[in-house]
Design an enzyme around this catalytic site. Sequence first.
Site, PDB file in Angstrom:
ATOM      1  N   ASP A 155       0.862  -1.179   0.000  1.00  0.00           N
ATOM      2  CA  ASP A 155       0.000   0.000   0.000  1.00  0.00           C
ATOM      3  C   ASP A 155       0.904   1.236   0.000  1.00  0.00           C
ATOM      4  O   ASP A 155       1.670   1.456   0.932  1.00  0.00           O
ATOM      5  CB  ASP A 155      -0.860  -0.056   1.269  1.00  0.00           C
ATOM      6  CG  ASP A 155      -1.813   1.126   1.391  1.00  0.00           C
ATOM      7  OD1 ASP A 155      -1.630   2.131   0.672  1.00  0.00           O
ATOM      8  OD2 ASP A 155      -2.711   1.039   2.230  1.00  0.00           O
ATOM      9  N   ILE A 156       0.775   2.049  -1.034  1.00  0.00           N
ATOM     10  CA  ILE A 156       1.688   3.193  -1.188  1.00  0.00           C
ATOM     11  C   ILE A 156       1.505   4.229  -0.084  1.00  0.00           C
ATOM     12  O   ILE A 156       2.421   4.996   0.205  1.00  0.00           O
ATOM     13  CB  ILE A 156       1.524   3.813  -2.594  1.00  0.00           C
ATOM     14  CG1 ILE A 156       2.766   4.626  -2.977  1.00  0.00           C
ATOM     15  CG2 ILE A 156       0.257   4.649  -2.686  1.00  0.00           C
ATOM     16  CD1 ILE A 156       2.819   4.998  -4.449  1.00  0.00           C
TER      17      ILE A 156
ATOM     18  N   ASN B  23      -6.861  12.514 -10.694  1.00  0.00           N
ATOM     19  CA  ASN B  23      -7.570  12.924 -11.908  1.00  0.00           C
ATOM     20  C   ASN B  23      -7.451  14.442 -12.013  1.00  0.00           C
ATOM     21  O   ASN B  23      -7.009  15.101 -11.070  1.00  0.00           O
ATOM     22  CB  ASN B  23      -9.024  12.440 -11.912  1.00  0.00           C
ATOM     23  CG  ASN B  23      -9.773  12.910 -10.689  1.00  0.00           C
ATOM     24  OD1 ASN B  23      -9.837  14.093 -10.416  1.00  0.00           O
ATOM     25  ND2 ASN B  23     -10.304  11.962  -9.928  1.00  0.00           N
TER      26      ASN B  23
ATOM     27  N   GLY C 211      -9.551   4.369  -5.993  1.00  0.00           N
ATOM     28  CA  GLY C 211      -8.229   3.761  -6.143  1.00  0.00           C
ATOM     29  C   GLY C 211      -7.184   4.380  -5.232  1.00  0.00           C
ATOM     30  O   GLY C 211      -7.452   4.715  -4.074  1.00  0.00           O
ATOM     31  N   VAL C 212      -6.000   4.544  -5.785  1.00  0.00           N
ATOM     32  CA  VAL C 212      -4.873   5.033  -4.999  1.00  0.00           C
ATOM     33  C   VAL C 212      -5.132   6.479  -4.554  1.00  0.00           C
ATOM     34  O   VAL C 212      -4.754   6.888  -3.447  1.00  0.00           O
ATOM     35  CB  VAL C 212      -3.564   4.850  -5.792  1.00  0.00           C
ATOM     36  CG1 VAL C 212      -3.441   5.783  -6.956  1.00  0.00           C
ATOM     37  CG2 VAL C 212      -2.359   4.986  -4.888  1.00  0.00           C
ATOM     38  N   ASP C 213      -5.807   7.244  -5.374  1.00  0.00           N
ATOM     39  CA  ASP C 213      -6.160   8.634  -5.059  1.00  0.00           C
ATOM     40  C   ASP C 213      -7.009   8.700  -3.783  1.00  0.00           C
ATOM     41  O   ASP C 213      -6.717   9.463  -2.851  1.00  0.00           O
ATOM     42  CB  ASP C 213      -6.949   9.194  -6.259  1.00  0.00           C
ATOM     43  CG  ASP C 213      -7.051  10.703  -6.268  1.00  0.00           C
ATOM     44  OD1 ASP C 213      -6.366  11.350  -5.470  1.00  0.00           O
ATOM     45  OD2 ASP C 213      -7.818  11.230  -7.097  1.00  0.00           O
TER      46      ASP C 213
ATOM     47  N   SER D 139      -2.456   4.917 -14.228  1.00  0.00           N
ATOM     48  CA  SER D 139      -3.410   4.592 -15.308  1.00  0.00           C
ATOM     49  C   SER D 139      -3.816   3.119 -15.376  1.00  0.00           C
ATOM     50  O   SER D 139      -4.680   2.767 -16.181  1.00  0.00           O
ATOM     51  CB  SER D 139      -2.884   5.012 -16.696  1.00  0.00           C
ATOM     52  OG  SER D 139      -2.925   6.411 -16.858  1.00  0.00           O
TER      53      SER D 139
ATOM     54  N   VAL E 260      -8.539   2.162 -12.646  1.00  0.00           N
ATOM     55  CA  VAL E 260      -9.797   2.634 -13.235  1.00  0.00           C
ATOM     56  C   VAL E 260      -9.584   3.139 -14.674  1.00  0.00           C
ATOM     57  O   VAL E 260     -10.460   2.997 -15.524  1.00  0.00           O
ATOM     58  CB  VAL E 260     -10.397   3.760 -12.346  1.00  0.00           C
ATOM     59  CG1 VAL E 260     -11.623   4.379 -12.998  1.00  0.00           C
ATOM     60  CG2 VAL E 260     -10.748   3.213 -10.982  1.00  0.00           C
TER      61      VAL E 260
HETATM   62  P1  ADP Z   1      -5.880   5.239 -12.477  1.00  0.00           P
HETATM   63  O1  ADP Z   1      -7.183   6.009 -12.408  1.00  0.00           O
HETATM   64  O2  ADP Z   1      -4.706   6.124 -12.887  1.00  0.00           O
HETATM   65  O3  ADP Z   1      -5.994   3.985 -13.270  1.00  0.00           O
HETATM   66  P2  ADP Z   1      -6.115   3.763  -9.946  1.00  0.00           P
HETATM   67  O4  ADP Z   1      -5.914   4.313  -8.571  1.00  0.00           O
HETATM   68  O5  ADP Z   1      -7.475   3.337 -10.323  1.00  0.00           O
HETATM   69  O6  ADP Z   1      -5.534   4.903 -10.944  1.00  0.00           O
HETATM   70  O7  ADP Z   1      -5.139   2.544 -10.174  1.00  0.00           O
HETATM   71  C1  ADP Z   1      -3.755   2.647 -10.362  1.00  0.00           C
HETATM   72  C2  ADP Z   1      -3.086   1.446  -9.702  1.00  0.00           C
HETATM   73  O8  ADP Z   1      -2.967   1.697  -8.309  1.00  0.00           O
HETATM   74  C3  ADP Z   1      -3.869   0.141  -9.837  1.00  0.00           C
HETATM   75  O9  ADP Z   1      -2.952  -0.895 -10.176  1.00  0.00           O
HETATM   76  C4  ADP Z   1      -4.440  -0.069  -8.431  1.00  0.00           C
HETATM   77  O10 ADP Z   1      -4.587  -1.452  -8.106  1.00  0.00           O
HETATM   78  C5  ADP Z   1      -3.343   0.539  -7.595  1.00  0.00           C
HETATM   79  N1  ADP Z   1      -3.696   0.926  -6.213  1.00  0.00           N
HETATM   80  C6  ADP Z   1      -4.912   1.159  -5.668  1.00  0.00           C
HETATM   81  N2  ADP Z   1      -4.776   1.485  -4.378  1.00  0.00           N
HETATM   82  C7  ADP Z   1      -3.441   1.469  -4.083  1.00  0.00           C
HETATM   83  C8  ADP Z   1      -2.647   1.697  -2.917  1.00  0.00           C
HETATM   84  N3  ADP Z   1      -3.194   2.042  -1.745  1.00  0.00           N
HETATM   85  N4  ADP Z   1      -1.287   1.567  -3.024  1.00  0.00           N
HETATM   86  C9  ADP Z   1      -0.706   1.240  -4.192  1.00  0.00           C
HETATM   87  N5  ADP Z   1      -1.396   1.011  -5.332  1.00  0.00           N
HETATM   88  C10 ADP Z   1      -2.742   1.120  -5.278  1.00  0.00           C
END
Ligand code: ADP
Length: 169
Positions: A9-10, A23, A31-33, A121, A124
């Site tokens: 988890d980042i 975005n 997601g990560v955001d 990217s 989502v």
């Molecule tokens: P995007 O809209 O740019 O595709 P996402 O957040 O939907 O961004 O996904 C980008 C990547 O980050 C995906 O591989 C997702 O599984 C991953 N991700 C989601 N949550 C976390 C997190 N807490 N730490 C690291 N990676 C994550």
Amino acid sequence: MDIVLVQGDITEARVDAVVNAANSSLLGGGGVDGAIHRKGGPAILAACREILATTHPEGLPTGQAVATVAGDLPARWVIHTVGPVWSASEDLAPLLASCYRESLRVADALGARTVAFPAVSAGVYGWPMDDAARIALTTVRTTPSRIAEARFVLFDPEAHAAFRAHLPR
Ligand code: ADP
């Protein structure tokens, strides 16, 4: 520059700067955001609103990057970058590469020595993980900077394996 791959988890990364796959509204999302805003708290959103009110009233364009504070995260800064939405008909790889290049440029300007990246990217926004990994690693490896460590923090084993397959041994 050392390139390190970890699964996890980042938001827990102990680095100077964490890159967010944001975005263009900079107001948070899934997601990560979502994870970064949840864990980092309101200071990050306040800083994003400030950027929208001043330098980027129309939002952050795809392929660019801006830095904010990191609130309650262990990192000092969050670098928000906007990845392109995957397109089968248009080659948007230069824009995805730009996310990594611009994030490194911003990190360098901040004086960050360690930077954690997600797979921009590849969630989502639908970019195929294998190709996202290739572009990410090629770009970070070939972009000159004073960053000592670029750490890719991949959320699941499939993403980790995709990145590992593109790392020269
Ligand atoms: P995007 O809209 O740019 O595709 P996402 O957040 O939907 O961004 O996904 C980008 C990547 O980050 C995906 O591989 C997702 O599984 C991953 N991700 C989601 N949550 C976390 C997190 N807490 N730490 C690291 N990676 C994550």
